[in-house]
Design an enzyme around this catalytic site. Structure first.
Site, PDB file in Angstrom:
ATOM      1  N   ASN A  59       0.868  -1.142  -0.091  1.00  0.00           N
ATOM      2  CA  ASN A  59       0.055   0.098  -0.072  1.00  0.00           C
ATOM      3  C   ASN A  59       0.690   1.237  -0.043  1.00  0.00           C
ATOM      4  O   ASN A  59       1.950   1.415   0.689  1.00  0.00           O
ATOM      5  CB  ASN A  59      -0.911   0.081   1.338  1.00  0.00           C
ATOM      6  CG  ASN A  59      -0.162   0.389   2.524  1.00  0.00           C
ATOM      7  OD1 ASN A  59       0.176   1.338   2.823  1.00  0.00           O
ATOM      8  ND2 ASN A  59       0.231  -0.632   3.220  1.00  0.00           N
ATOM      9  N   LYS A  88       0.457  -0.669  16.545  1.00  0.00           N
ATOM     10  CA  LYS A  88       0.916   0.711  16.132  1.00  0.00           C
ATOM     11  C   LYS A  88      -0.403   1.413  15.738  1.00  0.00           C
ATOM     12  O   LYS A  88      -1.153   0.912  15.371  1.00  0.00           O
ATOM     13  CB  LYS A  88       1.631   0.402  14.818  1.00  0.00           C
ATOM     14  CG  LYS A  88       2.203   1.684  14.367  1.00  0.00           C
ATOM     15  CD  LYS A  88       3.687   1.343  13.343  1.00  0.00           C
ATOM     16  CE  LYS A  88       2.972   1.629  11.890  1.00  0.00           C
ATOM     17  NZ  LYS A  88       4.029   1.397  10.993  1.00  0.00           N
ATOM     18  N   LYS A 127      -1.727   5.686  14.441  1.00  0.00           N
ATOM     19  CA  LYS A 127      -1.205   6.889  13.602  1.00  0.00           C
ATOM     20  C   LYS A 127      -0.948   8.078  14.602  1.00  0.00           C
ATOM     21  O   LYS A 127      -1.923   8.091  15.523  1.00  0.00           O
ATOM     22  CB  LYS A 127      -2.183   7.110  12.617  1.00  0.00           C
ATOM     23  CG  LYS A 127      -2.203   6.078  11.372  1.00  0.00           C
ATOM     24  CD  LYS A 127      -0.563   5.820  10.824  1.00  0.00           C
ATOM     25  CE  LYS A 127      -0.690   4.811   9.733  1.00  0.00           C
ATOM     26  NZ  LYS A 127       0.713   4.578   9.165  1.00  0.00           N
ATOM     27  N   ASP A 131       3.142   6.488  14.361  1.00  0.00           N
ATOM     28  CA  ASP A 131       3.508   6.817  13.103  1.00  0.00           C
ATOM     29  C   ASP A 131       2.999   7.949  12.692  1.00  0.00           C
ATOM     30  O   ASP A 131       1.967   8.181  12.524  1.00  0.00           O
ATOM     31  CB  ASP A 131       3.046   5.364  12.105  1.00  0.00           C
ATOM     32  CG  ASP A 131       3.542   5.630  10.782  1.00  0.00           C
ATOM     33  OD1 ASP A 131       4.383   6.719  10.469  1.00  0.00           O
ATOM     34  OD2 ASP A 131       3.211   4.851   9.951  1.00  0.00           O
ATOM     35  N   GLU A 133       7.639   6.884  14.750  1.00  0.00           N
ATOM     36  CA  GLU A 133       7.949   6.358  13.292  1.00  0.00           C
ATOM     37  C   GLU A 133       8.027   7.672  12.341  1.00  0.00           C
ATOM     38  O   GLU A 133       6.801   8.288  12.379  1.00  0.00           O
ATOM     39  CB  GLU A 133       7.146   5.401  12.585  1.00  0.00           C
ATOM     40  CG  GLU A 133       7.222   5.138  11.300  1.00  0.00           C
ATOM     41  CD  GLU A 133       6.155   4.006  10.935  1.00  0.00           C
ATOM     42  OE1 GLU A 133       5.970   3.044  11.568  1.00  0.00           O
ATOM     43  OE2 GLU A 133       5.726   3.862   9.620  1.00  0.00           O
ATOM     44  N   GLU A 137      10.212   3.816   5.503  1.00  0.00           N
ATOM     45  CA  GLU A 137       9.357   3.228   4.258  1.00  0.00           C
ATOM     46  C   GLU A 137       9.137   3.878   2.815  1.00  0.00           C
ATOM     47  O   GLU A 137       8.724   3.288   2.024  1.00  0.00           O
ATOM     48  CB  GLU A 137       7.934   2.924   5.002  1.00  0.00           C
ATOM     49  CG  GLU A 137       7.275   4.297   5.149  1.00  0.00           C
ATOM     50  CD  GLU A 137       5.909   3.950   5.839  1.00  0.00           C
ATOM     51  OE1 GLU A 137       5.937   3.724   6.736  1.00  0.00           O
ATOM     52  OE2 GLU A 137       4.861   4.357   4.833  1.00  0.00           O
ATOM     53  N   ASP A 171      11.198  -0.921   2.194  1.00  0.00           N
ATOM     54  CA  ASP A 171      10.146  -2.066   1.757  1.00  0.00           C
ATOM     55  C   ASP A 171      10.449  -2.386   0.268  1.00  0.00           C
ATOM     56  O   ASP A 171      10.146  -1.785  -0.562  1.00  0.00           O
ATOM     57  CB  ASP A 171       8.561  -1.604   1.811  1.00  0.00           C
ATOM     58  CG  ASP A 171       7.807  -2.446   1.147  1.00  0.00           C
ATOM     59  OD1 ASP A 171       7.906  -3.247   0.850  1.00  0.00           O
ATOM     60  OD2 ASP A 171       6.426  -1.991   1.462  1.00  0.00           O
ATOM     61  N   HIS A 209       8.583  -1.976   6.182  1.00  0.00           N
ATOM     62  CA  HIS A 209       6.860  -1.644   5.760  1.00  0.00           C
ATOM     63  C   HIS A 209       6.300  -2.594   5.006  1.00  0.00           C
ATOM     64  O   HIS A 209       6.897  -3.305   4.080  1.00  0.00           O
ATOM     65  CB  HIS A 209       6.946  -0.235   5.055  1.00  0.00           C
ATOM     66  CG  HIS A 209       5.725   0.243   4.460  1.00  0.00           C
ATOM     67  ND1 HIS A 209       5.435  -0.067   3.275  1.00  0.00           N
ATOM     68  CD2 HIS A 209       4.640   0.919   5.052  1.00  0.00           C
ATOM     69  CE1 HIS A 209       4.249   0.489   3.131  1.00  0.00           C
ATOM     70  NE2 HIS A 209       3.907   1.004   4.130  1.00  0.00           N
ATOM     71  N   GLU A 228       6.273  -5.949   9.309  1.00  0.00           N
ATOM     72  CA  GLU A 228       4.918  -5.442   9.661  1.00  0.00           C
ATOM     73  C   GLU A 228       3.635  -6.349   9.293  1.00  0.00           C
ATOM     74  O   GLU A 228       3.916  -7.097   8.441  1.00  0.00           O
ATOM     75  CB  GLU A 228       4.796  -3.934   8.739  1.00  0.00           C
ATOM     76  CG  GLU A 228       3.283  -3.243   8.989  1.00  0.00           C
ATOM     77  CD  GLU A 228       3.565  -1.772   8.330  1.00  0.00           C
ATOM     78  OE1 GLU A 228       4.349  -1.421   7.697  1.00  0.00           O
ATOM     79  OE2 GLU A 228       2.677  -0.946   9.006  1.00  0.00           O
TER      80      GLU A 228
HETATM   81  O1  LIG Z   1      -0.367   4.733   6.411  1.00  0.00           O
HETATM   82  C1  LIG Z   1       0.416   4.336   5.497  1.00  0.00           C
HETATM   83  O2  LIG Z   1       0.789   4.972   4.640  1.00  0.00           O
HETATM   84  C2  LIG Z   1       1.221   3.038   5.796  1.00  0.00           C
HETATM   85  C3  LIG Z   1       2.439   3.244   6.699  1.00  0.00           C
HETATM   86  O3  LIG Z   1       2.818   4.194   7.114  1.00  0.00           O
HETATM   87  C4  LIG Z   1       3.024   2.064   7.514  1.00  0.00           C
HETATM   88  O4  LIG Z   1       2.379   0.939   7.433  1.00  0.00           O
HETATM   89  O5  LIG Z   1       3.669   2.266   8.530  1.00  0.00           O
HETATM   90 MG   LIG Z   2       4.448   4.283   8.338  1.00  0.00          MG
END
Ligand SMILES: O=C([O-])CC(=O)C(=O)O
Ligand SMILES: [Mg+2]
Length: 388
Positions: free
Chosen positions: A53, A181, A183, A212, A238, A264, A291, A321, A340
């Site tokens: 992704n 994890k 956000k 993150d 992160e 990532e 990744d 990632h 991950e």
């Molecule tokens: O939300 C995303 O773009 C994915 C991401 O950063 C992660 O999996 O660490």
């Molecule tokens: Mg990330």
């Protein structure tokens, strides 16, 4: 032996989530099949790959440049000189013919996705799991099939609220993860701290939370968060700032003593090397998340691992990632620190072969030929429909 066809399809992996930078309402990936004329166990060998992704499908680049280069090449130039097999390094060099250095991104996803399918085919032709092949060719000879995995989620969902976040995180813990994890950076610092504290309350001994920021912060904000986050014992902090802002990352190390993670969105060995040279990352505690599916594949990732070794970094500091089985195989074969996983997102592409259970944030990889996609029924159904 030769590659007889390569096919690509762009598939939706959209969901209603957002991180601090993007939403996933239009997210796609490329699914690729590399069809060979080799037969194993009465079946034609087909290698499969897909990108993780974040960077969308890359069918246009593949069709315009990378697939014609491979399909027009003399098949003999793609063969392994020592084994009756394809040589992924030669395949890679052929794809990258007439590509200038620098400016990594997008094409690195196209190449990384095809590279994944090539390695899947190569391991199937050799009749062994990719992790076994990698351990024999590039590692200690013996893979470690037990791999650390953590549960990535904790996105901002419309209307989710703190209770929804708690429910989500508890479900990961209930499924055997001990590292989860979430956000940050998509709400105010005060709101993010409330969300973090709600998750921390759910954790038992030995369980940890990573956060993150998806590259959202300028230096000032990254430091404000670093100060606030320092009160919690987090698994990592992160991608605080822009992925190419090595000075920001280096300065952040002066304000955050706990583990940091990033990488990532670095798509080449050269970009990864700049992070190591200039990013202030600390080999005794920080984590690297390059990744391969987004960054020219395993052929390039092997160069990155070599570069890390030259700079005193252990592969065990790498936790890629992307949540795909390719990185699980690399982790098991070459001693990465883990991988991950997205328990509830981007299906059927992420995850593990059917029947694999998470226990104390580790999985045991089954002995399946290739990357192991055939062991995941919903994923293999998509792959088989593309080419078999
Ligand atoms: O939300 C995303 O773009 C994915 C991401 O950063 C992660 O999996 O660490
Ligand atoms: Mg990330």
């Amino acid at each position: 032996m030769k590659i007889v066809d390569i096919v690509e399809t762009t598939r939706p992996i959209q969901s209603n989530i957002r991180n601090a930078y993007i939403d996933f309402s239009k997210m796609t990936l490329s699914l690729v099949a590399v069809v060979t004329d080799v037969v194993r166990d009465g079946k034609r060998v087909v290698g499969y790959g897909f990108n993780s992704n974040g960077r969308y499908g890359q069918g246009a680049l593949m069709r315009e440049r990378f697939l014609p280069r491979l399909l027009e090449a003399d098949p003999a130039t793609l063969l392994d000189a020592e084994r009756d097999n394809l040589d992924p390094h030669k395949v890679w060099a052929t794809m990258m013919t007439n590509e200038k250095p620098g400016g990594h991104g997008e094409r690195s996803v196209a190449v990384g996705t095809i590279d994944m399918a090539v390695w899947d085919a190569v391991a199937k032709i050799e009749g062994k799991p990719l992790f076994q092949l990698l351990a024999e060719r590039y590692g200690t000879g013996t893979p470690n099939r037990k791999v650390f995995v953590y549960a990535a989620g904790g996105y901002y969902w419309p209307g989710q609220g703190i209770e929804g976040l708690e429910r989500e995180m508890r479900s990961y813990l209930d499924r055997g993860y001990s590292v989860v994890k979430k956000k940050i950076g998509g709400a105010s610092l005060a709101e993010d701290c409330k969300r973090i504290e709600a998750v921390l309350k759910l954790l038992g001994p030995g369980q940890k939370l990573a956060v993150d920021a998806n590259g959202r912060f300028d230096l000032k904000t990254a430091i404000e968060y670093a100060k606030a986050l320092s009160q919690y014992d987090l698994f990592w902090y992160e991608e605080a700032g822009d992925p190419l802002d090595y000075a920001l990352q280096a300065e952040l190390a002066n304000h955050y003593a706990g583990p940091m993670a990033t990488g990532e969105n670095l798509f080449s060995m050269q970009d990864a090397r700049n992070l190591i040279r200039y990013g202030g990352m600390r080999p005794d505690r920080d984590w690297l998340q390059f990744d391969c599916a987004l960054s020219y594949g395993l052929v390039e990732y092997l160069r990155t691992l070599e570069m890390l070794k030259e700079n005193g970094w252990s592969p065990s500091r790498c936790v890629p990632h992307g949540g795909h089985q390719m990185s699980l195989a690399i982790a098991a074969g070459l001693g990465l620190g883990g991988n991950e996983s997205y328990p509830d997102l981007f299906q059927p592409y992420g995850g593990f072969p059917d029947g694999v259970k998470v226990d104390n944030s580790h999985v045991l990889l089954p002995e399946l030929p290739g990357i192991g996609f055939e062991g995941k029924a919903d994923l293999y159904a998509e792959m088989k429909a593309l080419a078999a």
